[in-house]
Write an enzyme that holds these catalytic residues in place. Structure first.
Site, PDB file in Angstrom:
ATOM      1  N   LYS A   1       0.802  -1.224   0.000  1.00  0.00           N
ATOM      2  CA  LYS A   1       0.000   0.000   0.000  1.00  0.00           C
ATOM      3  C   LYS A   1       0.839   1.279   0.000  1.00  0.00           C
ATOM      4  CE  LYS A   1      -4.026  -0.163   2.270  1.00  0.00           C
ATOM      5  NZ  LYS A   1      -5.086  -0.465   3.260  1.00  0.00           N
TER       6      LYS A   1
ATOM      7  N   ASP B   1      -4.694  13.623  -3.459  1.00  0.00           N
ATOM      8  CA  ASP B   1      -4.232  14.334  -2.262  1.00  0.00           C
ATOM      9  C   ASP B   1      -4.413  13.483  -1.009  1.00  0.00           C
ATOM     10  OD1 ASP B   1      -3.559  16.498  -3.802  1.00  0.00           O
ATOM     11  OD2 ASP B   1      -5.353  17.664  -3.322  1.00  0.00           O
TER      12      ASP B   1
ATOM     13  N   ASP C   1      -9.926   4.127   2.083  1.00  0.00           N
ATOM     14  CA  ASP C   1     -10.147   3.568   3.425  1.00  0.00           C
ATOM     15  C   ASP C   1     -10.919   4.545   4.316  1.00  0.00           C
ATOM     16  OD1 ASP C   1      -9.024   1.055   3.101  1.00  0.00           O
ATOM     17  OD2 ASP C   1      -7.009   1.717   3.650  1.00  0.00           O
TER      18      ASP C   1
ATOM     19  N   GLY D   1      -3.995   3.415  18.095  1.00  0.00           N
ATOM     20  CA  GLY D   1      -3.174   2.924  16.992  1.00  0.00           C
ATOM     21  C   GLY D   1      -2.741   4.060  16.083  1.00  0.00           C
TER      22      GLY D   1
ATOM     23  N   GLY E   1      -0.977   3.175  12.794  1.00  0.00           N
ATOM     24  CA  GLY E   1      -0.486   2.585  11.554  1.00  0.00           C
ATOM     25  C   GLY E   1      -1.182   3.162  10.337  1.00  0.00           C
ATOM     26  N   GLY E   2      -1.086   2.455   9.212  1.00  0.00           N
ATOM     27  CA  GLY E   2      -1.659   2.952   7.959  1.00  0.00           C
ATOM     28  C   GLY E   2      -3.156   3.132   8.030  1.00  0.00           C
TER      29      GLY E   2
ATOM     30  N   GLN F   1     -15.243   0.682   1.406  1.00  0.00           N
ATOM     31  CA  GLN F   1     -14.040   1.178   0.731  1.00  0.00           C
ATOM     32  C   GLN F   1     -13.926   0.624  -0.687  1.00  0.00           C
ATOM     33  OE1 GLN F   1     -11.060  -0.708  -0.176  1.00  0.00           O
ATOM     34  NE2 GLN F   1     -12.079  -2.595   0.439  1.00  0.00           N
TER      35      GLN F   1
END
Length: 282
Positions: free
Chosen positions: A75, A87, A112, A138, A140-141, A257
Site C-alpha cells: 500500500k 491528495d 479507506d 493505533g 499505523g496505515g 471502501q
C-alpha cells in the site's frame, strides 16, 4: 475489401494485489457485485512479491486490467510507482485503489477513510462528529486514514495513542494542532469525554494479542467502532456495548471502501447491504 468489424471488446479485469493474498475477501465481495449487476467482468486475487510489484503493475493495463485494489505489503510502495496520486492518498501515505487509465497512466487513491465514514453513517445515522473529541487507538496505515477522515468530518479534537509513541507524534506533525498525543500507558484516560472511539490496531483480531486498554472512562452513548472484523464482535466492542455505547463493527469499512473502485472500473455504483455482508462473511 477492408473489414470494418470492430475489434472484440474484452470483459474488464480487476484484481487485488498483495503478498500473501489467499485470505482476501475482496474477490468474494466484487464477484458478488459483478453477478448482481450482470456485468461481464472478472476480479481476481494476484499474489505479487514486493520485488515484482513494479513489473506487474506496468504489465497489467496491457493484459486487460482496468484497475486493482492493493493490500499489505504494497500500500505504501505503489505511491512511488503511480503516475497520479490523489491528495488524500498522499496525505495518508498509502493507496488501496488503483485505476489504469486509457492513456496508460496509473492513478492511485485511498478509499479507506471514505469506507470508514460510510460504515458509521450507515449503521449510526445519528452520529454527529462535531459533538466532541474522537479517540483513536493505533497509529499505523489504517489509523492514518481514520484520522484524516475524522478531521475532515469535523471532530473538534483528535486524541491518539500508540504503543510506539513516535508514530503518533508523526501523525500530529502531519495532521496539525487538533491532534493530541497520549502515552500508551494513558490510552484509557484519553477516552474520558470522547464522543467517538476507534480501535485502529489489529489487537483483538483472531490470532492476535487482545487490546488491553481499560474502557472505564467510556460514557454511555459514545460511538465505538473497531476496524477488526474477525471476529465481528470483538471483546472491545462487547465491553463497549455493555457500557451503553453505540457500536459499529469493522466489516462495513471493508465493504464501503470497495465501492468507489468498483464504480470506476465497471461503471456501476454498487450497493452495500445485508446480503453482501452475509456473502462476505460466509
Amino acid at each position: 475489401m477492408v473489414d470494418s468489424t470492430p475489434a472484440p471488446k474484452h470483459a474488464p479485469l480487476a484484481a487485488v494485489i498483495g503478498w500473501p493474498i489467499a485470505h482476501s475477501r475482496s474477490p468474494r465481495l466484487h464477484g458478488h457485485w459483478l453477478k448482481r449487476y450482470g456485468i461481464a467482468g472478472h476480479y481476481v486475487p494476484l499474489p505479487v512479491m514486493p520485488e515484482h510489484l513494479a513489473e506487474v503493475l506496468r504489465a497489467m493495463p496491457h493484459m486487460g486490467f482496468v484497475g486493482a485494489n492493493v493490500t499489505i505489503p504494497h500500500k505504501e510502495s505503489v505511491l512511488a510507482l503511480a503516475d497520479v496520486v490523489t491528495d488524500r492518498a498522499a496525505l495518508i501515505g498509502a493507496a488501496n485503489t488503483l485505476i489504469f487509465r486509457a492513456d496508460g497512466k496509473i492513478h492511485a487513491d485511498n478509499t479507506d477513510g471514505y469506507g470508514f465514514i460510510a460504515n458509521i453513517r450507515q449503521h449510526a445515522p445519528d452520529w454527529i462528529p462535531g459533538l466532541g473529541p474522537a479517540a483513536v487507538i493505533g497509529a499505523g496505515g489504517a489509523a492514518r486514514a481514520v484520522v484524516a477522515s475524522l478531521l475532515e468530518s469535523g471532530v473538534p479534537e483528535l486524541r491518539i495513542a500508540n504503543r510506539t509513541r513516535i508514530r503518533a507524534e508523526q501523525i500530529r506533525s502531519e495532521f496539525g494542532a487538533k491532534v493530541v498525543v497520549y502515552d500508551w500507558a494513558q490510552a484509557g484516560n484519553m477516552l474520558e469525554g470522547a464522543m467517538t472511539v476507534v480501535n485502529a490496531t489489529s489487537m483483538g483480531m483472531q490470532g492476535k494479542p487482545p487490546l488491553r486498554v481499560p474502557l472505564d472512562a467510556l460514557a454511555p452513548g459514545t460511538l465505538v467502532t473497531d476496524l477488526v472484523y474477525t471476529p465481528l464482535m470483538t471483546p472491545f466492542l462487547t465491553e463497549a456495548q455493555a457500557r451503553g455505547c453505540e457500536i459499529v463493527d469493522g466489516l462495513g469499512m471493508l465493504l464501503h471502501q470497495a465501492t468507489p473502485g468498483f464504480e470506476r472500473w465497471f461503471g456501476q455504483r454498487p450497493e452495500v447491504d445485508d446480503e453482501l455482508r452475509r456473502i462476505v462473511l460466509a
